[in-house]
Design a protein around this motif. Structure first.
Motif, short mmCIF file in Angstrom:
data_model
loop_
_atom_site.label_atom_id
_atom_site.label_comp_id
_atom_site.label_asym_id
_atom_site.label_seq_id
_atom_site.Cartn_x
_atom_site.Cartn_y
_atom_site.Cartn_z
N THR A 42 0.84 -1.18 0.00
CA THR A 42 0.00 0.00 0.00
C THR A 42 0.88 1.23 0.00
N ALA A 43 0.56 2.17 -0.82
CA ALA A 43 1.32 3.41 -0.81
C ALA A 43 0.60 4.43 0.06
N VAL A 44 1.32 5.00 0.95
CA VAL A 44 0.75 6.07 1.77
C VAL A 44 1.65 7.28 1.61
N PRO A 45 1.09 8.45 1.76
CA PRO A 45 1.89 9.66 1.54
C PRO A 45 3.05 9.74 2.52
N THR A 46 4.10 10.33 2.07
CA THR A 46 5.24 10.53 2.96
C THR A 46 4.82 11.37 4.14
N ALA A 47 5.62 11.32 5.14
CA ALA A 47 5.45 12.19 6.30
C ALA A 47 4.26 11.81 7.14
N VAL A 48 3.39 10.97 6.64
CA VAL A 48 2.27 10.57 7.48
C VAL A 48 2.79 9.91 8.74
N HIS A 49 3.81 9.12 8.60
CA HIS A 49 4.30 8.42 9.77
C HIS A 49 5.47 9.13 10.43
N VAL A 50 5.91 10.19 9.80
CA VAL A 50 7.05 10.88 10.39
C VAL A 50 6.57 11.85 11.46
N THR A 51 5.55 12.62 11.14
CA THR A 51 5.16 13.67 12.07
C THR A 51 3.77 13.49 12.65
N ALA A 52 3.02 12.54 12.13
CA ALA A 52 1.69 12.34 12.71
C ALA A 52 1.84 11.77 14.10
#
Lengths: 255, 129
Positions: A3-13
Motif C-alpha cells: 500500500t502506498a501512503v503519503p510521505t510524512a504521514v508516519h514521520v510527524t503524525a
C-alpha cells in the motif's frame, strides 16, 4: 500486500489517523467526545475567572508545543507528551478536558495531525480518559502533593505515567471494538501497554518538571493545590454572576 | 521562594503568563528541530508487521499491519500539513510558532468567553484586564 501512503504521514503524525477503526466505532466515540466536551464547557465555568482563564489559554498552547517534541524511547520508536495529568493538575479536569480537545482540533484542522473522523477517538483517549485518569490519581495523592515539593513532583510523575498508559489502553479498547484489522487485539494490547509504559516515564518527567516550575513561581495557580478546589464545586444552576459571593462555594456543594 | 506580594500581583501574573508563552514559543520554534523523527508509540504499533520503504509516491508498506488501513488526511494538502510550511523542509519551527499563536488565540478566546466575569477571590474584580 503493498500500500502506498503519503510521505510524512508516519514521520510527524502523532495521533490516530482516519480508518484505523470502522465508521460506527468512530461515530460512537465522536458522540462520546461531543458530550464530554459539552459537559466540560459547562462545568469548567466554575474554575475559570479573570485569573485562571489566561492561564488555561497558555497551558493549552504549552501542551501544543510540547506535543511536538518526540523523545526517543527505543531504537526506531519515540513518544511525546499527551498532557492529561499536566492540565488536570494545573487547571483542573473540566478546563483540562477543553485544553486537550482544543489542541487536538488545532492539530487535526491545521496540521493534518490526527484524522478528522478520528477526532472522537483521539479526544476520548487523551482529553477525557487521559485527563481524568491523571486527575483521579493526582487527587488520590493530593495530601502527598501538598506536603512537600518532592511530594508534588512525585504526584505529578505518577499521575502522568498512569494517564499515558490508560489512554493507550483506551485505544486498545476502541481497536478491539471496531478495529480495521491488521493485527490481533492481543498483540495491540501488549505493544501499546509496553511502549506507553516507556513513554509514560517521559510524560512523568515532563509533567513533574513543568508542575515544579509553576510551583516555584506561582503555586497559587496550581489547581490541585488550591484550597477547596474540587471537581464538583457549584452546581451550574447557581449562576452567582457578579453577585460578589465571598467564599469559594462553601455553601451548597451537593454531589 | 518568595511569595508574590499582593499589590504586585497583576504585574507578577502578567510576567508569568508572558514567560509561559515565551517558553512555549521556544519549544515549538526551536526545540522542535531536535525532536525524534521515529514513529511514536501508537504509530509503532500500527506499523508493526510492515516494513516501510520510501518511494517517489510516498511510503510503501509491505507486510500486514494496521497502518495499511489508514486513510489520507482530508486536509493533508493544507499549508501547514505535517508541521511544515507549504511542505518546505526545515520549517517545522515556523509551523510550530504559528501553531502556538493559533492555539493561544483559540484557547484564550474559548476560556475568555467561558470565564465568570470578576474573579471571586479578588476584591471586586480588581483592576486587571
Amino acid at each position: 500486500m503493498t500500500t502506498a501512503v503519503p510521505t510524512a504521514v508516519h514521520v510527524t503524525a502523532m495521533h490516530m489517523s482516519d480508518g484505523l477503526v470502522n465508521a460506527p466505532t468512530a461515530a460512537v466515540f465522536g458522540l462520546v467526545a461531543v458530550v464530554a466536551v459539552a459537559l466540560a464547557a459547562t462545568r469548567s465555568r466554575a474554575d475559570l475567572d479573570d485569573r485562571t482563564a489566561p492561564m488555561a489559554g497558555l497551558v493549552t498552547a504549552f501542551v501544543f508545543a510540547v506535543q511536538m517534541i518526540n523523545f526517543p524511547i527505543l531504537p526506531g520508536a519515540s513518544g511525546h507528551l499527551l498532557g492529561g495529568a499536566l492540565v488536570a493538575i494545573l487547571v483542573g479536569p473540566w478546563v483540562g478536558t477543553l485544553c486537550i480537545a482544543i489542541v487536538l482540533v488545532v492539530q487535526a484542522l491545521l496540521f493534518a495531525d490526527g484524522g478528522l473522523t478520528a477526532l472522537g477517538t483521539n479526544i476520548t483517549n487523551m482529553a477525557v480518559v487521559g485527563v481524568w485518569v491523571g486527575y483521579g490519581v493526582a487527587v488520590a495523592l493530593r495530601r502527598v502533593a501538598r506536603r512537600s515539593r518532592a511530594g508534588l513532583l512525585a504526584t505529578a510523575f505518577v499521575a502522568a505515567f498512569l494517564n499515558t498508559v490508560v489512554a493507550a489502553l483506551a485505544f486498545v479498547v476502541e481497536y478491539a471494538v471496531g478495529g480495521a484489522g491488521g493485527a490481533s487485539p492481543g498483540t495491540v494490547l501488549v505493544l501499546m501497554a509496553g511502549l506507553h509504559a516507556l513513554i509514560g516515564i517521559g510524560e512523568g518527567v515532563i509533567t513533574a518538571a513543568t508542575v515544579g516550575a509553576v510551583a516555584s513561581v506561582r503555586p497559587d495557580l496550581i489547581h490541585l493545590l488550591r484550597r477547596g478546589s474540587t471537581t464538583s464545586p457549584t452546581s451550574p444552576t447557581g449562576t452567582a454572576s457578579s453577585a460578589g459571593a465571598p467564599a469559594r462555594a462553601d455553601e451548597g456543594s451537593p454531589a | 521562594m518568595t511569595r508574590p506580594a499582593r499589590p504586585t500581583r497583576d504585574r507578577s501574573a502578567t510576567g508569568f503568563l508572558v514567560g509561559f508563552l515565551v517558553v512555549a514559543l521556544l519549544i515549538a520554534g526551536g526545540l522542535s528541530y531536535f525532536a525524534s523523527a521515529d514513529p511514536d508509540g501508537l504509530d509503532s504499533v500500527t506499523l508493526d508487521g510492515c516494513t516501510v520503504t520510501e518511494t517517489d509516491a510516498g511510503e510503501r508498506l509491505d507486510g500486514t499491519c494496521i497502518a495499511q488501513n489508514a486513510e489520507d488526511h482530508a486536509l493533508g494538502s493544507g499549508p501547514l500539513a505535517d508541521y511544515a510550511v507549504d511542505g518546505a523542509g526545515g520549517t517545522v519551527g515556523l509551523a510550530g510558532v504559528i501553531g502556538v499563536v493559533v492555539t493561544v488565540l483559540v484557547a484564550g478566546g474559548v476560556f475568555g468567553l467561558l470565564r465568570r466575569r470578576g474573579g471571586p477571590g479578588g476584591p471586586g474584580g480588581t483592576s486587571g484586564s
